[in-house]
Enzyme design. Structure first.
Site, PDB file in Angstrom:
ATOM      1  N   GLU A 185      35.299   8.491 -45.327  1.00  0.00           N
ATOM      2  CA  GLU A 185      36.384   7.540 -45.003  1.00  0.00           C
ATOM      3  C   GLU A 185      36.488   7.328 -43.495  1.00  0.00           C
ATOM      4  O   GLU A 185      37.577   7.389 -42.911  1.00  0.00           O
ATOM      5  CB  GLU A 185      37.720   8.053 -45.545  1.00  0.00           C
ATOM      6  N   GLU A 263      35.904   7.984 -55.500  1.00  0.00           N
ATOM      7  CA  GLU A 263      37.037   8.896 -55.682  1.00  0.00           C
ATOM      8  C   GLU A 263      38.091   8.184 -56.517  1.00  0.00           C
ATOM      9  O   GLU A 263      38.966   7.496 -55.983  1.00  0.00           O
ATOM     10  CB  GLU A 263      37.628   9.342 -54.341  1.00  0.00           C
TER      11      GLU A 263
HETATM   12  C1  LIG Z   1      46.559   7.493 -47.916  1.00  0.00           C
HETATM   13  C2  LIG Z   1      45.743   8.571 -47.303  1.00  0.00           C
HETATM   14  C3  LIG Z   1      44.345   8.578 -47.862  1.00  0.00           C
HETATM   15  C4  LIG Z   1      43.602   9.784 -47.347  1.00  0.00           C
HETATM   16  N1  LIG Z   1      42.497  10.043 -48.254  1.00  0.00           N
HETATM   17  C5  LIG Z   1      42.581  10.933 -49.201  1.00  0.00           C
HETATM   18  S1  LIG Z   1      43.938  11.847 -49.665  1.00  0.00           S
HETATM   19  C6  LIG Z   1      43.133  12.699 -51.014  1.00  0.00           C
HETATM   20  C7  LIG Z   1      41.648  12.380 -50.847  1.00  0.00           C
HETATM   21  C8  LIG Z   1      40.857  13.519 -50.168  1.00  0.00           C
HETATM   22  O1  LIG Z   1      41.464  13.876 -48.943  1.00  0.00           O
HETATM   23  C9  LIG Z   1      39.414  13.073 -49.928  1.00  0.00           C
HETATM   24  O2  LIG Z   1      38.721  14.088 -49.233  1.00  0.00           O
HETATM   25  C10 LIG Z   1      39.398  11.815 -49.077  1.00  0.00           C
HETATM   26  O3  LIG Z   1      38.041  11.371 -48.974  1.00  0.00           O
HETATM   27  C11 LIG Z   1      40.213  10.707 -49.707  1.00  0.00           C
HETATM   28  N2  LIG Z   1      41.529  11.221 -49.967  1.00  0.00           N
END
Ligand SMILES: CCCC/N=C1\SC[C@@H]2[C@H](O)[C@H](O)[C@@H](O)CN12
Length: 652
Positions: A185, A263
């Site tokens: 991300e 995801e």
């Molecule tokens: C709105 C915030 C999004 C942040 N991304 C998240 S929160 C839960 C999941 C894990 O952390 C995962 O490791 C992230 O890649 C995507 N994600």
């Protein structure tokens, strides 16, 4: 498969696997852009995958979890590789025991599961500092997740160790890794440093070759900065999001090739002091069916969450600092204790409409054990063990130093100074600029005065005599794992102020609490009780046999669920916070407990409201959803918990 080292059973299987599996030179996993699909060995292929993190599950339980995932109808698993889990100090690597990544790949192969690997270097995952090692912050100016030369040098050094280890496990080399994610991300980070992403892509290609499919994952808002030419673009979203809209946006980056949700959220994470997160089975199954009907490949995040043992939880910042809980249950299809949930069966039912699911019975939930309550006895005040907790003695400095500056990565540090004049009246004591990272337990001459907490409580009122000892036990509650600034330094970031006096002349004691519990307590039969009634950070312990009335005999050791935070036989179970919740119990895998004939030892560190004789109870069901918000501890029934503020333990 080309596993490196197999058990004798595995060695018997290998020839069979070789016959059944196509030879390495005919194996391939590619994108077929003409038909918007993947091809595995030339045949159309769609993966339905699930995330589980080997670093959140003890190695002895890996096979059990993977079997349950295979039985659920998954044909692949997805997992991260946390850099800080494997390189605890610069140039020091650990791939042993529950860190044996190759053994985990082998277990996945034996469960007939393909692998989607996400080696970072940043992984997020609500893991300590998003997987980046905190020793990077010993260069305070470093700009993480950018083309900062210091950061890239450390990344290159790490990947030159890691990537050659996984090379033989790439699918076309005979292994089970079908694709590899670059960063994580990145479009959400805010740096938008394309030269950094290009550097990573070049490094992966140099060390893994041209054949392996490299991809990126971003939320819809991050695709712009997170994607990169030459890397397959994928997206992540949950059941409440607009699939059509997001996949339409994704098509702007990948006009052809399979749609991929890397995801698909089956649940969500928990913060201390917030309600336990859940996601509805119906919403999740409906969303999955819609994606599978489109022909998309999907990874469910998480399929099994597991536990943030030790100090490994990360944190978020949403207006204020929010540490992640020890439990990473995630309301996932397989519970933290490894038990199938209704969500698992519902997802299996959806998957079965699109591809074959294994027949035969699913392993039953593991038996759980109840025991206690056990009354713990007082061992002594934390300050009474300073000689053993900090055998090398303090570091002296005019101004307080951070954890990173003294190379203390996790847990606790004691800051000590002496009053230079008598304070006759209660006088304001605080640390400017929210400089307590993250919780400070303040004592004057060993008497507990109260707590300062990042974003939550910034002032106490103190009195004391000239020469009085001012001790601040500083707790690191986990470094930020998401957001634009993961340089989350820990400790006293500014010199505290008492009245109008900036306090200087500090002694820093980095505390090795886990060593004390593992090595000294079992040897040191002596107790070092408080000179007065318990006040502030105090150790308690209890030894006990496991007697399980299970068919009259001593049954096998069962999993169990412990209320407060605790060490079991030296293993650090993680953090615990009774007055915050929502987690009220800690998962104790059965392998941690010694059977009859051996005594088990519980050790508890209380930091605030220290009872004379805390009790703990082994329960057979978790309590993950009770946010107490100020409810008094003693208002809870004795069979859930009696410990007050919990505490720290080190990594395992
Ligand atoms: C709105 C915030 C999004 C942040 N991304 C998240 S929160 C839960 C999941 C894990 O952390 C995962 O490791 C992230 O890649 C995507 N994600």
């Amino acid at each position: 498969m080309a596993p490196k080292k197999l058990s004798c059973l595995h060695s018997l299987l290998l020839p069979l696997l070789t016959i059944l599996l196509p030879q390495a030179d005919t194996r391939s996993f590619v994108v077929d852009r003409d038909h918007d699909r993947f091809l595995l060995d030339g045949d159309p292929f769609r993966y339905v995958s699930g995330s589980l993190h080997y670093f959140r599950v003890p190695r002895v339980l890996w096979a059990d979890r993977l079997l349950k995932m295979r039985w659920s109808g998954l044909n692949a698993i997805q997992f991260y590789v946390p850099w800080n889990y494997h390189e605890p100090q610069p140039g020091v690597y650990n791939f042993n025991g529950s860190r044996n990544l190759i053994a985990f790949l082998n277990e996945a192969a034996l469960a007939n599961l393909l692998v989607i690997l996400r080696p970072g270097p940043y992984i997020c995952a609500e893991w300590e500092m998003g997987g980046l090692p905190s020793w990077l912050l010993r260069k305070p100016e470093i700009h993480l997740r950018t083309s900062d030369p210091d950061f890239l040098a450390a990344v290159d050094s790490w990947f030159k160790v890691l990537l050659p280890k996984i090379y033989p496990w790439l699918y076309h080399n005979g292994g089970n890794i079908i694709s590899i994610q670059v960063e994580n991300e990145y479009g959400s980070y805010g740096a938008c440093d394309s030269s950094y992403m290009r550097h990573l892509a070049g490094l992966f290609r140099a060390l893994l070759g041209e054949k392996i499919l490299l991809f990126t994952t971003d939320g819809p808002e991050g695709l712009q900065c997170g994607s990169l030419q030459g890397l397959y673009t994928t997206v992540d979203f949950g059941p409440a999001d607009n699939m059509t809209k997001i996949f339409t946006l994704l098509r702007k980056y990948e006009p052809h090739g399979p749609l991929v949700n890397s995801e698909y959220y089956t649940g969500w994470l928990d913060y201390w002091g917030q309600n336990h997160s859940t996601r509805s089975v119906s919403a999740i199954t409906k969303g999955l069916e819609n994606m599978l009907e489109l022909g998309a490949s999907v990874n469910t995040y998480m399929f099994h969450g597991g536990t943030n043992f030790g100090y490994w939880n990360g944190a978020d910042k949403k207006g204020r600092f929010l540490p992640i809980t020890t439990s990473y249950d995630y309301d996932a299809p397989i519970s933290e204790a490894g038990d199938p949930t209704p969500k698992l069966f519902a997802l299996r039912n959806v998957i079965s409409k699109f591809q074959e699911v294994p027949l035969g019975p699913l392993p039953p939930p593991s038996p759980k054990m109840m025991l206690g309550p056990l009354t713990l006895h007082l061992v002594g005040h934390l300050l009474a063990f300073l000689d053993l907790l900090c055998p090398h003695g303090p570091i002296n400095s005019i101004l307080p130093m951070t954890f990173e500056a003294v190379k203390q990565d996790h847990g606790f540090m004691l800051y000590r100074t002496y009053l230079t004049h008598t304070i006759f009246e209660p006088t304001p004591f605080w640390v400017p600029n929210n400089g307590v990272h993250d919780r400070a337990y303040v004592m004057v001459d060993g008497v507990f005065q109260g707590v300062l907490e990042r974003n939550m409580r910034d002032k106490l009122f103190l009195m004391g005599k000239l020469g009085s000892k001012l001790d601040i036990l500083l707790e690191n509650m986990g470094r930020l794992s998401f957001g634009s600034n993961s340089s989350d330094f820990k400790g006293l970031l500014e010199p505290p102020i008492l009245g109008h006096t900036v306090l200087t002349q500090w002694m820093m004691f980095p505390l090795k609490i886990d060593n004390l519990v593992k090595w000294w307590f079992p040897l040191q039969l002596l107790k070092r009780p408080h000179p007065q009634a318990p006040s502030g950070p105090t150790f308690y312990s209890k030894t006990f046999p496991i007697v399980i009335a299970n068919g009259g005999g001593l049954g096998s050791r069962e999993d169990t669920i412990l209320p407060p935070k605790i060490w079991i036989n030296g293993f650090n179970l993680g953090r615990y916070w009774t007055t915050r919740g929502p987690q009220q119990t800690l998962y104790v895998p059965r392998f941690l407990l010694f059977p009859k004939g051996a005594l088990n030892k519980i050790t508890l560190l209380e930091l605030e409201n220290v009872p004379l004789q805390p009790q703990v109870q082994f329960l057979d069901k978790p309590i993950l959803n009770s946010t107490l918000h100020g409810l008094r501890i003693d208002s809870l029934s004795a069979d859930t918990l009696s410990a007050s503020e919990p505490m720290e333990l080190s990594g395992h």
